[in-house]
Design an enzyme around this catalytic site. Structure first.
Site, PDB file in Angstrom:
ATOM      1  CD  GLU A 265      -2.216  -1.444   2.654  1.00  0.00           C
ATOM      2  OE1 GLU A 265      -2.262  -0.292   3.311  1.00  0.00           O
ATOM      3  OE2 GLU A 265      -3.480  -1.489   2.752  1.00  0.00           O
ATOM      4  CB  CYS A 334      -3.185  35.821  10.949  1.00  0.00           C
ATOM      5  SG  CYS A 334      -3.699  36.828  10.050  1.00  0.00           S
TER       6      CYS A 334
END
Length: 414
Positions: A265, A334
């Site tokens: 995988e 920010c």
């Protein structure tokens, strides 16, 4: 000197699609997938691309065209696989929190296998399968308690992690699952973590899982496949990553004469180094203690540096005869944690393009709208050709679901 993706200069892509922009190399995707196929050829593996690494439909479609199976962890990822032409019969459904709706969707789609991670999940899949009159093909994800020696956030094979069934409880869990009339046990699974740079934990996990395979066979539970998960790392900076050929030889030796289909995988190792994030310098800010290069990409586009303190190589797209500076490469969000690179020596000025390397995995797939920023566009390059594979999000698209609610409120008030 100008940097290229395959045969296409990055400035051409920036001019055509703007920035920030994810850029992927199709040949790099193909090469990475074929590397697995070649390394493990003697074991004839089913390579299942881990969709969580990058779920773009065009990337899924490309892997499907190469014969890839898929590893999914949600109903949404299954929907993406199906929409892109992937084969449900080559799809493994992993994940610790599958809902009844997701299980029903996967059963009706005909997925290859459910990797079950707890006794309550065994009960849930049995319940849904019985209600639908179906038999669910299943394996159990076993936690081998092996230290993957990776970042703790992406280590998944220790006792303290939320994933899988404890190694000591594995035999009992298999016998419990075998008693369920609507479950067919076909395999065993483990996945110990991501971005592994040492082969030994992968081999140790395989050894421990095969001990269970033999113990189960002795008790009448004969398995068809061995799923070793993913986890092989890539080079971001100067890592020594595992050699796939050596890994394959070790696994082949351990499996020996056992008649087990091997499933892998991989995610990051298929797409990570195939993608880069192209960004433009907004300002260069000189400070008393620190310099900053402000770019138009941010942590909402590429979360890995802020989340994991991860390193990504950053370079100027066009070489200029200007002075270098040492600076933090930061975005406009920010947050002090909104950085893409720290203390980098680079030669750039306002308006220049920078390239953030190795951003193909867990980049776009982890993006958000923080600070009401639109998610970046994505482009796939094939030789001297390129095409848009995800349009840049607009503010209208970003706000659509909320505006619909406001409009409904207004209509109800009237």
């Amino acid at each position: 000197m100008t940097l290229f993706c395959e045969q296409v200069p990055y400035p051409r892509l920036a001019e055509a699609f703007g920035t920030p922009l994810y850029v992927y190399s199709q040949s790099a995707l193909t090469e990475a997938f074929e590397h697995y196929q070649t390394a493990f050829a003697a074991l004839n593996p089913l390579v299942c691309y881990a969709v969580k690494a990058n779920g773009n439909l065009s990337i899924i479609k490309h892997f499907a065209s190469l014969g890839s199976g898929f590893d999914i962890v949600s109903g949404g990822e299954l929907a993406r696989v199906l929409a892109a032409g992937g084969d449900a019969a080559k799809t493994i459904f992993s994940g610790v929190g599958k809902s009844e709706a997701e299980i029903e969707f996967a059963l009706n789609a005909g997925v290859k296998c459910f990797n079950m991670e707890s006794i309550p999940e065994i009960d849930r899949i049995q319940k849904v399968a019985a209600r639908l009159g179906k038999t669910a093909p299943v394996s159990l994800r076993i936690n081998p308690d092996v230290d993957a020696k990776t970042h703790p956030y992406i280590s998944t094979g220790l006792k303290a992690n939320k994933f899988g069934i404890a190694y000591a409880d594995a035999l009992e869990a298999y016998h419990y699952a075998a008693q369920q009339p609507n479950l067919k046990i076909i395999g065993i699974d483990c996945h110990i973590g991501s971005q592994l740079t040492d082969l030994s934990p992968l081999v140790e996990a395989c050894e421990r899982i095969l001990i269970l395979v033999d113990a189960l066979a002795a008790e009448g539970i004969v398995l068809e496949h061995l799923d070793l998960g993913g986890g092989v790392g890539i080079v971001y900076q100067d890592e020594n990553v595992p050699d796939l050929g050596a890994y394959a030889q070790a696994v082949q030796k351990l499996i020996g004469t056992r008649r087990l289909k091997l499933i892998l995988e991989p995610g990051r190792s298929l797409v990570g180094n195939a993608g880069s994030l192209l960004t433009r310098v907004e300002f260069v800010k000189y400070g008393e203690e620190k310099n900053f290069v402000m770019v138009d990409a941010a942590m909402n586009d590429l979360m890995r540096p802020a989340l994991y303190d991860a390193y990504h190589h950053i370079e100027a797209v066009e070489t200029k005869d200007i002075a270098t500076l040492t600076a933090n490469i930061v975005g406009p969000i920010c947050e002090t944690g909104d950085f893409l690179g720290k203390d980098r020596t680079i030669a750039c000025e306002e308006g220049d393009l920078l390239l953030i390397r190795s951003a193909g995995a867990y980049g776009a797939s982890m993006a958000s709208n923080y600070n009401a920023r639109n998610r970046a566009a994505e482009v796939l390059v094939d030789g001297n050709e390129y095409r848009l594979i995800r349009r840049r999000e607009t503010l209208e698209q970003q706000m659509a679901n909320e505006l619909a609610c406001l409009q409904a409120e207004h209509q109800n008030a009237v």
